[in-house]
Design a protein around this motif. Sequence first.
Motif, PDB file in Angstrom:
ATOM      1  N   LYS A 154       0.812  -1.215   0.000  1.00 25.88           N
ATOM      2  CA  LYS A 154       0.000   0.000   0.000  1.00 25.88           C
ATOM      3  C   LYS A 154       0.846   1.266   0.000  1.00 25.88           C
ATOM      4  N   THR A 155       2.138   1.153   0.313  1.00 20.84           N
ATOM      5  CA  THR A 155       3.002   2.328   0.308  1.00 20.84           C
ATOM      6  C   THR A 155       3.952   2.350  -0.890  1.00 20.84           C
ATOM      7  N   TYR A 156       3.835   1.374  -1.788  1.00 21.48           N
ATOM      8  CA  TYR A 156       4.600   1.427  -3.032  1.00 21.48           C
ATOM      9  C   TYR A 156       4.148   2.653  -3.830  1.00 21.48           C
ATOM     10  N   GLU A 212     -16.746  -4.273  -8.587  1.00 24.97           N
ATOM     11  CA  GLU A 212     -17.481  -3.105  -8.071  1.00 24.97           C
ATOM     12  C   GLU A 212     -16.853  -2.614  -6.765  1.00 24.97           C
ATOM     13  N   TYR A 213     -16.511  -3.523  -5.868  1.00 23.45           N
ATOM     14  CA  TYR A 213     -15.847  -3.126  -4.625  1.00 23.45           C
ATOM     15  C   TYR A 213     -14.547  -2.376  -4.920  1.00 23.45           C
ATOM     16  N   LEU A 214     -13.768  -2.888  -5.853  1.00 21.34           N
ATOM     17  CA  LEU A 214     -12.476  -2.280  -6.167  1.00 21.34           C
ATOM     18  C   LEU A 214     -12.640  -0.945  -6.894  1.00 21.34           C
ATOM     19  N   ARG A 215     -13.661  -0.836  -7.742  1.00 23.64           N
ATOM     20  CA  ARG A 215     -13.952   0.460  -8.378  1.00 23.64           C
ATOM     21  C   ARG A 215     -14.333   1.491  -7.335  1.00 23.64           C
ATOM     22  N   GLN A 216     -15.195   1.076  -6.387  1.00 22.37           N
ATOM     23  CA  GLN A 216     -15.678   1.995  -5.349  1.00 22.37           C
ATOM     24  C   GLN A 216     -14.548   2.461  -4.438  1.00 22.37           C
ATOM     25  N   ALA A 217     -13.461   1.691  -4.387  1.00 17.10           N
ATOM     26  CA  ALA A 217     -12.336   2.047  -3.517  1.00 17.10           C
ATOM     27  C   ALA A 217     -11.695   3.368  -3.940  1.00 17.10           C
ATOM     28  N   ILE A 262      -3.740  -0.521  -8.427  1.00 25.73           N
ATOM     29  CA  ILE A 262      -4.331  -1.798  -8.011  1.00 25.73           C
ATOM     30  C   ILE A 262      -3.888  -2.167  -6.604  1.00 25.73           C
ATOM     31  N   PHE A 263      -2.611  -1.989  -6.292  1.00 30.63           N
ATOM     32  CA  PHE A 263      -2.128  -2.285  -4.939  1.00 30.63           C
ATOM     33  C   PHE A 263      -2.897  -1.471  -3.903  1.00 30.63           C
ATOM     34  N   HIS A 264      -3.105  -0.200  -4.182  1.00 28.59           N
ATOM     35  CA  HIS A 264      -3.797   0.661  -3.222  1.00 28.59           C
ATOM     36  C   HIS A 264      -5.265   0.265  -3.082  1.00 28.59           C
ATOM     37  N   ARG A 265      -5.902  -0.081  -4.172  1.00 31.48           N
ATOM     38  CA  ARG A 265      -7.313  -0.476  -4.100  1.00 31.48           C
ATOM     39  C   ARG A 265      -7.483  -1.794  -3.334  1.00 31.48           C
ATOM     40  N   LEU A 266      -6.586  -2.740  -3.568  1.00 28.67           N
ATOM     41  CA  LEU A 266      -6.658  -3.999  -2.826  1.00 28.67           C
ATOM     42  C   LEU A 266      -6.492  -3.758  -1.331  1.00 28.67           C
ATOM     43  N   ASP A 267      -5.597  -2.834  -0.977  1.00 32.13           N
ATOM     44  CA  ASP A 267      -5.407  -2.527   0.441  1.00 32.13           C
ATOM     45  C   ASP A 267      -6.662  -1.903   1.042  1.00 32.13           C
ATOM     46  N   ASP A 272      -4.435  -4.877   3.191  1.00 34.36           N
ATOM     47  CA  ASP A 272      -3.105  -5.450   3.039  1.00 34.36           C
ATOM     48  C   ASP A 272      -3.141  -6.968   2.899  1.00 34.36           C
ATOM     49  N   PRO A 273      -3.853  -7.488   1.906  1.00 40.50           N
ATOM     50  CA  PRO A 273      -4.007  -8.942   1.794  1.00 40.50           C
ATOM     51  C   PRO A 273      -2.738  -9.632   1.305  1.00 40.50           C
TER      52      PRO A 273
END
Length: 347
Positions: free
Chosen positions: A121-123, A339-344, A265-270, A275-276
């Motif tokens: 998430k900090t990359y 949708e979850y990742l778009r909403q992020a 993508i890294f930030h949205r996943l976090d 932090d999966p």
Amino acid sequence: MSELRFDPVKQKWSVIATERSRRPHDFLVERHEHAHGEKAQINCPFCYGNEVHTPHEIYAMRSFGKKNDANWLTRVVPNKYPAFGIEGELKRSGSGIYDTVTGIGAHEVIIDTPVHSMRLKTYDRMTVYNLFYTFRERVRDLSNDTRFRYIMPFKNYGLGFGTNIIHPHSQVIALPVVPNILKTKLKSAKEHYRRKERCIFCDILEQEHKDNSRIVYENQDFIAFCPYASSFPFELSIYPKQHAHSFAVITESGLTSLADMITEIFHRLDRVLEDPPLNMVIHTSPPLNYRPGKPDFWHSIKFDYHWHIEIAPRLTGYAGFEWGTGFHINPVRPEEAAEYLRQAGGI
């Protein structure tokens, strides 16, 4: 009702188990707390000043063109416990029904950054650019060795999911054979091109734009989406919009655009999954070296294959059903995951 969805490239089925539908917070399991303090860095072989504790450096990106260790941005070293050895002759043999190939290959570790405590998430974009630039340079170099049939850059993230050192790092492996999962993809692509004279991956991108329900993010050069037949919750595929068979041909401007995509993508996943742990793989074409006795081997690959990246958060287990059938049960519909990742939202 559950659905079985078929992936026309991997030639496999996934079970989208809607009755088991789960939201992102359902996957937030208790995770290991890692030490990032002074003691951890003193003992870390990948930190500044500890270069003598790694095998001899193969490659490095350095700041301002300087050559001393204190200025490296990425470093590449041989894996201390390699799965394959680079020295020796590639030999194939058989005993009855059983075949053997000598374990010739390369197994390298890329230290992503000097910053010990950096998490995905900090990359930032520059860190990602440096990493993928290094990936490209290693793929190009290893492709010159005619013993190697396939080269795979990848990243394991999260202890217990393929990595046991917390300092940010990735890997590149060169193999003396083409893995079956890649053979399946290559054969699917070749057959699709033979029948339709089109790239199957380009057709998939066109379908994703038409459906417009699984796309998470796109920029000028790349598109990220949750695959129609996703095997894992929140699985993502990233493709260049312009057809290209090999990751090795990506330009510096392409790397800049890819760095934007991966960072996003890294930030949205976090934001969605906190932090999966995950695995990230670059699927590129095999080196197009001459194959004795096989002059037409993958002869249409420049036209039918399309390099891409797959990212799979590791949120569910692998049990008897998956082992026995080869089907994966995914409790999140790809459309909902997208949708979850778009909403992020953006970075």
